[in-house]
Design an enzyme around this catalytic site. Structure first.
Site, PDB file in Angstrom:
ATOM      1  N   ASP A   1       0.856  -1.181   0.000  1.00 34.77           N
ATOM      2  CA  ASP A   1       0.000   0.000   0.000  1.00 34.77           C
ATOM      3  C   ASP A   1       0.894   1.233   0.000  1.00 34.77           C
ATOM      4  O   ASP A   1       1.964   1.252   0.638  1.00 34.77           O
ATOM      5  CB  ASP A   1      -0.886  -0.005   1.262  1.00 34.77           C
ATOM      6  CG  ASP A   1      -1.907   1.117   1.239  1.00 34.77           C
ATOM      7  OD1 ASP A   1      -2.911   0.965   0.518  1.00 34.77           O
ATOM      8  OD2 ASP A   1      -1.664   2.121   1.923  1.00 34.77           O
TER       9      ASP A   1
ATOM     10  N   ASN B   1      -2.779  12.822  -2.767  1.00 36.42           N
ATOM     11  CA  ASN B   1      -3.833  13.291  -3.673  1.00 36.42           C
ATOM     12  C   ASN B   1      -4.302  14.695  -3.286  1.00 36.42           C
ATOM     13  O   ASN B   1      -4.528  15.555  -4.149  1.00 36.42           O
ATOM     14  CB  ASN B   1      -5.022  12.331  -3.630  1.00 36.42           C
ATOM     15  CG  ASN B   1      -4.942  11.294  -4.753  1.00 36.42           C
ATOM     16  OD1 ASN B   1      -4.232  11.489  -5.718  1.00 36.42           O
ATOM     17  ND2 ASN B   1      -5.689  10.216  -4.618  1.00 36.42           N
TER      18      ASN B   1
ATOM     19  N   ASP C   1      -2.702   9.759 -10.041  1.00 38.14           N
ATOM     20  CA  ASP C   1      -2.718   8.692 -11.059  1.00 38.14           C
ATOM     21  C   ASP C   1      -1.308   8.404 -11.562  1.00 38.14           C
ATOM     22  O   ASP C   1      -0.916   7.256 -11.780  1.00 38.14           O
ATOM     23  CB  ASP C   1      -3.610   9.088 -12.232  1.00 38.14           C
ATOM     24  CG  ASP C   1      -5.088   9.088 -11.846  1.00 38.14           C
ATOM     25  OD1 ASP C   1      -5.424   8.479 -10.806  1.00 38.14           O
ATOM     26  OD2 ASP C   1      -5.907   9.676 -12.592  1.00 38.14           O
TER      27      ASP C   1
ATOM     28  N   GLU D   1      -5.023   2.553  -3.874  1.00 39.80           N
ATOM     29  CA  GLU D   1      -3.564   2.611  -3.864  1.00 39.80           C
ATOM     30  C   GLU D   1      -2.953   1.305  -3.374  1.00 39.80           C
ATOM     31  O   GLU D   1      -1.764   1.241  -3.067  1.00 39.80           O
ATOM     32  CB  GLU D   1      -3.105   3.768  -2.961  1.00 39.80           C
ATOM     33  CG  GLU D   1      -3.310   3.551  -1.476  1.00 39.80           C
ATOM     34  CD  GLU D   1      -4.707   3.917  -0.985  1.00 39.80           C
ATOM     35  OE1 GLU D   1      -4.891   4.063   0.220  1.00 39.80           O
ATOM     36  OE2 GLU D   1      -5.618   4.052  -1.843  1.00 39.80           O
TER      37      GLU D   1
END
Length: 523
Positions: free
Chosen positions: A383, A391, A400, A427
């Site tokens: 992760d 973000n 992205d 993620e």
């Protein structure tokens, strides 16, 4: 478990190969056309041979009839000469006997329609007696070939000479002559019977022959005596270079040959028959065009029918081949579309990694294989640390891009074909490692962790100041009693422990050791 979109055991084109079908169709059509043409050829060739064989039989029968008639004609004349020669050699041909001899000559000529006349010449070639009422008073015949022959040869056998024009009245005649000797055996003169050439012309006309056919009577050396159609320029000419004379020796008796005639260039079937008693040969020739006239008509009709059939087969084959090729193109397009759909259905569009559907299918396969082979199976769950902060700080586009960079790291670290890198969700990522024990999985997890750090992706929301990942590993040897869900949960538990222990580290969970954590940092 989701139903697979594409069954690998039934690949497109596996049940029906289009290319071999296309080749087989073309081969079959070509074979059918060739067989039809071959059958037509053999049938026409057999028919042609039959017509030629029938013509050979007819020609042989015709030449036998001609030979018999010619021999009878010359035998009758020879018998007359033989009887007259005996009489003359016994009684002589003095002035006292000449009137009676002339009457006898005339009666004999009247009794045989083939005779033009009977002639007696002395040893100097001068006219002595003829069957005509008036005796020819012109030059003698000492220059004639038949006279020279008897003058130089002692044989008393009848001699047939080349055709000549009679000096009595100018008609064409074929001389049959005998030598006359005196009591001491010296040459005394020549007795000659002239056979009308018109007699043979009339005889030849009694046979039904095609317009381009020929009938001939010749000496055995090929010198022409009589011919139908009549051609005065050919009479007496040597024909040894034409038709049967250069193919068959006179001793052959009878035979035939298909030859192109030298004078007119017409191809004819020449049949010949040699006379037994005289050095003569008769020939009958039918033009190949007349012999095969019916065959040409049949050949044209049959060829036209076969050509139409072959054309129909070729048109059908062309349509069929086009359909096969269209089907092949359609199938190729469908296969490409199916592959694209398969890729969409089994891979993540952003990262290019396998998605959950392919991951679950692979897990099902590897669980079964591991249980059968008793081989270990490992799973790495990872992760991105503080990804929500990333973000929020840099935006979703940068997020992205961050996910794509981590995916590149996973791809570069998974060297084996069997290894499967997966975007598990958001993620979170996973790496499935068949035939890999826990130390191997942890080594690969550490390599992934270090590679992400080496990317030097700035992350102000992380305590380290750059992007890091946390990884959890689990490995075991599957059995039929084990659950895939439990396997995923244990790897996820190891990941939870790695994140709970401070992130940017690798943690492992094994059945034997419980939970163990290996921490890595850049301090």
């Amino acid at each position: 478990m989701p139903i697979p979109i594409h069954d690998p055991n039934h690949a497109p084109g596996g049940a029906l190969k289009r290319l071999p079908l296309l080749k087989a169709a073309v081969t079959f059509i070509a074979a059918v056309c060739l067989c039809l043409c071959a059958l037509l050829y053999f049938q026409l060739e057999q028919s042609r041979r039959h017509d030629l064989d029938s013509a050979r039989v007819a020609s042989a029968n015709l030449t036998r009839a001609m030979a018999q008639q010619a021999q009878d004609t010359f035998v009758q004349a020879d018998l007359v000469l033989a009887s007259l020669a005996d009489w003359i050699q016994n009684d002589g041909f003095g002035p006292s006997t000449r009137p009676r001899l002339q009457q006898t000559f005339a009666r004999r000529v009247q009794s045989l329609e083939q005779l033009h006349g009977l002639f007696l010449f002395d040893k100097n070639g001068q006219w002595v007696i003829t069957s005509f009422a008036s005796l020819h008073r012109g030059a003698g015949i000492a220059d004639r070939d038949y006279f020279k022959f008897h003058q130089q040869n002692a044989s008393l056998i009848a001699h047939v000479s080349p055709a000549i024009r009679s000096r009595q009245n100018g008609d064409w005649i074929i001389p049959v002559s005998r030598r006359l000797n005196d009591a001491k055996g010296n040459f005394q003169g020549v007795l000659m019977a002239g056979i009308k050439m018109s007699y043979f012309d009339h005889f030849f006309r009694s046979f039904n022959l095609d317009a381009k056919g020929e009938m001939a009577l010749a000496l055995s050396d090929g010198t022409l005596l009589a011919r139908r159609p009549f051609d005065e320029s050919l009479i007496g000419q040597p024909l040894a270079e034409e038709h049967i004379y250069k193919h068959e020796p006179s001793s052959a008796g009878a035979g035939d040959a298909i030859i192109r005639s030298a004078p007119d260039g017409i191809v004819r079937l020449y049949a010949h028959q040699h006379l037994q008693a005289y050095p003569l040969v008769v020939t009958a020739a039918m033009s190949e065009e007349a012999i095969l006239a019916g065959w040409y008509g049949t050949a044209f009709q049959s060829s036209l029918i076969v050509a139409l059939v072959v054309l129909g087969i070729c048109l059908f084959g062309w349509v069929f081949v086009r359909q096969v090729r269209n089907s092949e193109r359609i199938e190729a397009d469908l296969r490409k579309a199916q592959e694209a759909l398969e890729l969409i259905a089994t891979h993540d569009s952003l990262t290019g990694l396998a998605n959950r559907r392919l991951f679950e299918r692979a897990l099902d396969v590897e669980f079964g294989r591991g249980a059968r082979q008793r081989s270990p199976l490992s799973l790495i769950m990872l992760d991105i640390d503080f990804f929500k902060r990333y973000n929020d700080t840099y935006g979703h586009v940068a997020g992205d891009h961050c996910l794509a960079e981590v995916a590149k790291v996973l791809k570069s670290c998974c060297h084996r074909k069997a290894d499967l890198a997966v975007r598990f969700g958001g993620e979170e990522f996973a790496v499935l490692l068949p035939d890999t024990n826990l130390p191997g999985a942890m080594a690969l997890a550490e390599q992934i962790r270090r590679s992400v750090i080496d990317k030097n992706i700035t992350h102000s929301g992380s305590p380290t100041g750059y992007l890091t990942v946390s990884l959890g590993c689990h490995a075991f040897v599957p059995s039929s009693l084990d659950s895939i869900e439990v396997f995923i949960q244990r790897a996820d538990s190891a990941l939870y422990q790695a994140k709970h222990g401070g992130r940017n580290r690798v943690a492992a969970l094994s059945m034997e050791d419980g939970l163990c954590a290996l921490e890595r940092s850049d301090r």
